[in-house]
Design a protein around this motif. Structure first.
Motif, PDB file in Angstrom:
ATOM      1  N   LEU A 146      40.171  44.076  27.996  1.00 32.98           N
ATOM      2  CA  LEU A 146      41.476  43.448  27.792  1.00 32.98           C
ATOM      3  C   LEU A 146      42.294  43.380  29.084  1.00 32.98           C
ATOM      4  CD1 LEU A 146      42.533  45.127  24.408  1.00 32.98           C
ATOM      5  CD2 LEU A 146      41.466  42.890  24.754  1.00 32.98           C
ATOM      6  N   SER A 147      41.891  44.120  30.110  1.00 30.11           N
ATOM      7  CA  SER A 147      42.623  44.092  31.383  1.00 30.11           C
ATOM      8  C   SER A 147      42.491  42.760  32.088  1.00 30.11           C
ATOM      9  CB  SER A 147      42.121  45.212  32.304  1.00 30.11           C
ATOM     10  OG  SER A 147      40.731  45.083  32.539  1.00 30.11           O
ATOM     11  N   VAL A 148      41.619  41.876  31.626  1.00 29.57           N
ATOM     12  CA  VAL A 148      41.489  40.556  32.243  1.00 29.57           C
ATOM     13  C   VAL A 148      42.702  39.680  31.956  1.00 29.57           C
ATOM     14  CG1 VAL A 148      40.325  39.433  30.306  1.00 29.57           C
ATOM     15  CG2 VAL A 148      39.846  38.665  32.629  1.00 29.57           C
ATOM     16  N   TYR A 149      43.462  39.997  30.908  1.00 27.14           N
ATOM     17  CA  TYR A 149      44.570  39.139  30.509  1.00 27.14           C
ATOM     18  C   TYR A 149      45.832  39.380  31.322  1.00 27.14           C
ATOM     19  CZ  TYR A 149      41.735  37.891  26.484  1.00 27.14           C
ATOM     20  OH  TYR A 149      40.727  37.425  25.683  1.00 27.14           O
ATOM     21  N   SER A 150      46.093  40.614  31.725  1.00 27.71           N
ATOM     22  CA  SER A 150      47.344  40.900  32.428  1.00 27.71           C
ATOM     23  C   SER A 150      47.174  42.152  33.274  1.00 27.71           C
ATOM     24  CB  SER A 150      48.485  41.098  31.425  1.00 27.71           C
ATOM     25  OG  SER A 150      49.655  41.552  32.074  1.00 27.71           O
ATOM     26  N   ARG A 151      47.818  42.130  34.465  1.00 31.59           N
ATOM     27  CA  ARG A 151      47.805  43.335  35.305  1.00 31.59           C
ATOM     28  C   ARG A 151      48.725  44.409  34.729  1.00 31.59           C
ATOM     29  NH1 ARG A 151      49.357  41.777  41.049  1.00 31.59           N
ATOM     30  NH2 ARG A 151      50.309  39.967  40.052  1.00 31.59           N
ATOM     31  N   TRP A 152      49.741  44.007  33.974  1.00 34.60           N
ATOM     32  CA  TRP A 152      50.602  44.994  33.316  1.00 34.60           C
ATOM     33  C   TRP A 152      49.830  45.777  32.268  1.00 34.60           C
ATOM     34  CZ3 TRP A 152      55.013  46.546  35.208  1.00 34.60           C
ATOM     35  CH2 TRP A 152      55.760  45.690  36.019  1.00 34.60           C
ATOM     36  N   ALA A 153      48.934  45.103  31.567  1.00 34.62           N
ATOM     37  CA  ALA A 153      48.108  45.793  30.566  1.00 34.62           C
ATOM     38  C   ALA A 153      47.072  46.688  31.225  1.00 34.62           C
ATOM     39  CB  ALA A 153      47.416  44.773  29.669  1.00 34.62           C
ATOM     40  N   THR A 154      46.695  46.352  32.464  1.00 34.79           N
ATOM     41  CA  THR A 154      45.688  47.140  33.166  1.00 34.79           C
ATOM     42  C   THR A 154      46.192  48.541  33.492  1.00 34.79           C
ATOM     43  OG1 THR A 154      44.854  45.093  34.138  1.00 34.79           O
ATOM     44  CG2 THR A 154      44.123  47.137  35.150  1.00 34.79           C
ATOM     45  N   PHE A 155      47.491  48.678  33.727  1.00 35.63           N
ATOM     46  CA  PHE A 155      48.036  49.980  34.133  1.00 35.63           C
ATOM     47  C   PHE A 155      47.834  51.058  33.063  1.00 35.63           C
ATOM     48  CE2 PHE A 155      51.652  52.958  34.543  1.00 35.63           C
ATOM     49  CZ  PHE A 155      51.323  53.502  35.779  1.00 35.63           C
ATOM     50  N   PRO A 156      48.269  50.851  31.808  1.00 34.72           N
ATOM     51  CA  PRO A 156      47.992  51.891  30.797  1.00 34.72           C
ATOM     52  C   PRO A 156      46.507  52.072  30.526  1.00 34.72           C
ATOM     53  CG  PRO A 156      48.926  49.932  29.763  1.00 34.72           C
ATOM     54  CD  PRO A 156      49.067  49.747  31.238  1.00 34.72           C
ATOM     55  N   ILE A 157      45.725  50.989  30.628  1.00 34.56           N
ATOM     56  CA  ILE A 157      44.279  51.117  30.450  1.00 34.56           C
ATOM     57  C   ILE A 157      43.696  52.013  31.537  1.00 34.56           C
ATOM     58  CG2 ILE A 157      42.100  49.842  30.513  1.00 34.56           C
ATOM     59  CD1 ILE A 157      43.527  47.509  29.172  1.00 34.56           C
ATOM     60  N   THR A 158      44.203  51.873  32.759  1.00 34.47           N
ATOM     61  CA  THR A 158      43.742  52.706  33.870  1.00 34.47           C
ATOM     62  C   THR A 158      44.069  54.173  33.614  1.00 34.47           C
ATOM     63  OG1 THR A 158      44.071  50.860  35.413  1.00 34.47           O
ATOM     64  CG2 THR A 158      43.899  53.072  36.353  1.00 34.47           C
ATOM     65  N   ILE A 159      45.234  54.439  33.060  1.00 35.62           N
ATOM     66  CA  ILE A 159      45.626  55.831  32.778  1.00 35.62           C
ATOM     67  C   ILE A 159      44.656  56.469  31.775  1.00 35.62           C
ATOM     68  CG2 ILE A 159      47.398  57.290  31.750  1.00 35.62           C
ATOM     69  CD1 ILE A 159      49.489  55.408  32.880  1.00 35.62           C
ATOM     70  N   PHE A 160      44.335  55.749  30.714  1.00 32.34           N
ATOM     71  CA  PHE A 160      43.420  56.299  29.705  1.00 32.34           C
ATOM     72  C   PHE A 160      41.985  56.389  30.243  1.00 32.34           C
ATOM     73  CE2 PHE A 160      46.868  54.968  26.822  1.00 32.34           C
ATOM     74  CZ  PHE A 160      46.980  56.124  26.070  1.00 32.34           C
ATOM     75  N   THR A 161      41.613  55.467  31.135  1.00 30.99           N
ATOM     76  CA  THR A 161      40.302  55.574  31.773  1.00 30.99           C
ATOM     77  C   THR A 161      40.234  56.806  32.659  1.00 30.99           C
ATOM     78  OG1 THR A 161      40.177  53.144  31.787  1.00 30.99           O
ATOM     79  CG2 THR A 161      38.587  54.328  33.134  1.00 30.99           C
ATOM     80  N   PHE A 162      41.354  57.107  33.332  1.00 31.05           N
ATOM     81  CA  PHE A 162      41.425  58.323  34.146  1.00 31.05           C
ATOM     82  C   PHE A 162      41.279  59.572  33.271  1.00 31.05           C
ATOM     83  CE2 PHE A 162      44.272  61.772  35.530  1.00 31.05           C
ATOM     84  CZ  PHE A 162      43.588  62.187  36.660  1.00 31.05           C
ATOM     85  N   ILE A 163      41.929  59.577  32.112  1.00 30.33           N
ATOM     86  CA  ILE A 163      41.812  60.720  31.201  1.00 30.33           C
ATOM     87  C   ILE A 163      40.360  60.886  30.743  1.00 30.33           C
ATOM     88  CG2 ILE A 163      42.511  61.629  28.957  1.00 30.33           C
ATOM     89  CD1 ILE A 163      45.206  60.245  29.362  1.00 30.33           C
ATOM     90  N   THR A 164      39.701  59.764  30.450  1.00 27.68           N
ATOM     91  CA  THR A 164      38.297  59.812  30.046  1.00 27.68           C
ATOM     92  C   THR A 164      37.426  60.419  31.138  1.00 27.68           C
ATOM     93  OG1 THR A 164      38.625  57.827  28.690  1.00 27.68           O
ATOM     94  CG2 THR A 164      36.361  58.434  29.233  1.00 27.68           C
TER      95      THR A 164
END
Length: 312
Positions: free
Chosen positions: A184-202
């Motif tokens: 879903l990060s392909v749609y917006s860079r704003w959406a990429t930020f929270p996705i990055t945080i959860f990927t970091f937690i993973t």
């Protein structure tokens, strides 16, 4: 005064630029490729975490090779001790097995000739307690008097093992969820930020679990082999360590890719709003309509607008 007219004309031209859906998809193809690669890395991480989870859960030629540590008790009494062979034979007759292997959910035991003969029932928050095994199998429920130091070590092993269990299990769940969310990060860079945080937690959960397992069982191996009073061999399970570090490494790579996508590669929202144009190959066909193609870069929408304004 002239500057204001120029600015307003550029804004008007920018408002008139509406890329089609196909153009948006082609312009953001690079971002989509990186997003899918990140999702693939999380899938690989999930597969190897599952392999870590199923190790030593049942009698199986494949599963029994996946363990953290293997203890060899076939010659628990050193040969230099008088009647050592007879004592070892008596110990095996009383219930002591030749080897014990430790997994995330339980342990397995067996004999050198027959292989694995028994695996414990998978248990949540399992931790390996060799004293309890000796009490249940060799001494038929008798109690063993432990020093305060040994008792403290067993408590530490229990806490660390349970933390490791929770980290691997949570990391597997997070990898499964993020595997579907990352594209879903392909749609917006704003959406990429929270996705990055959860990927970091993973990545953090999986990596910390791998670090704890590595430190715990290496220390356990060194402590067991250093005990000269009894002859117990200990070896690290190479397959288990390789699997858990591949899982940790792929999750870290997925996190690094997500960091890059926060600032690089135009998203579909960027192309739609005119902030970035994405891949230049998408607009090469515009030269036939009198619009610049190879001269226009991703980060120069203003220059593109001025050229269109002059020609109009």
């Amino acid at each position: 005064m002239f500057g204001r007219k120029k600015k307003s004309s550029e804004t008007l031209v920018n408002d008139e630029f509406h890329p089609s859906k196909d153009q948006i998809k082609r312009a953001t193809r690079t971002r989509l490729i990186w997003a899918l690669l990140s999702s693939l890395l999380l899938l690989i991480s999930l597969v190897f975490i599952i392999l870590v989870e199923i190790g030593d859960t049942s009698i199986s030629p494949i599963r029994n090779k996946i363990h953290f540590i293997s203890l060899d008790l076939s010659n628990i009494i050193p040969v230099r001790v008088p009647n050592a062979v007879l004592i070892n034979s008596i110990a095996q007759t009383l219930g002591l097995h030749d080897f014990y292997t430790v997994g995330l959910w339980g342990f397995c035991e067996g004999y050198n000739g027959a292989g694995v003969t028994f695996c414990s029932k998978p248990k949540t928050l399992y931790w390996f307690n060799p004293v309890e095994i000796l009490q249940n199998e060799l001494l038929a429920g008798a109690t063993i008097a432990l020093s305060a130091q040994v008792d403290d070590i067993l408590k530490l092993i229990r806490v660390v093992s349970q933390v490791m269990f929770g980290l691997f299990l949570t990391g597997a769940c997070m990898s499964f969820i993020m595997m579907f969310i990352v594209p879903l990060s392909v749609y917006s860079r704003w959406a990429t930020f929270p996705i990055t945080i959860f990927t970091f937690i993973t990545a953090l959960l999986t990596t910390v679990g791998a670090v704890i397992a590595t430190v715990l069982f290496i220390i356990m191996k060194n402590a067991i082999t250093a005990a000269t009073q009894i002859n117990i061999g200990a070896t690290i399970g190479i397959e288990m360590f390789v699997f858990m570090w591949i899982a940790a490494g792929t999750s870290i790579l997925a996190f690094i890719i997500q960091i890059g996508m926060c600032c690089c590669c135009a998203s579909r929202r960027d192309v739609r709003t005119g902030r970035k144009r994405g891949s230049k190959k998408t607009y090469r066909g515009e030269s036939s309509e009198g619009e610049p193609s190879s001269e226009t870069t991703e980060k120069e929408p203003g220059r593109f607008s001025r050229l269109r304004g002059r020609r109009s």
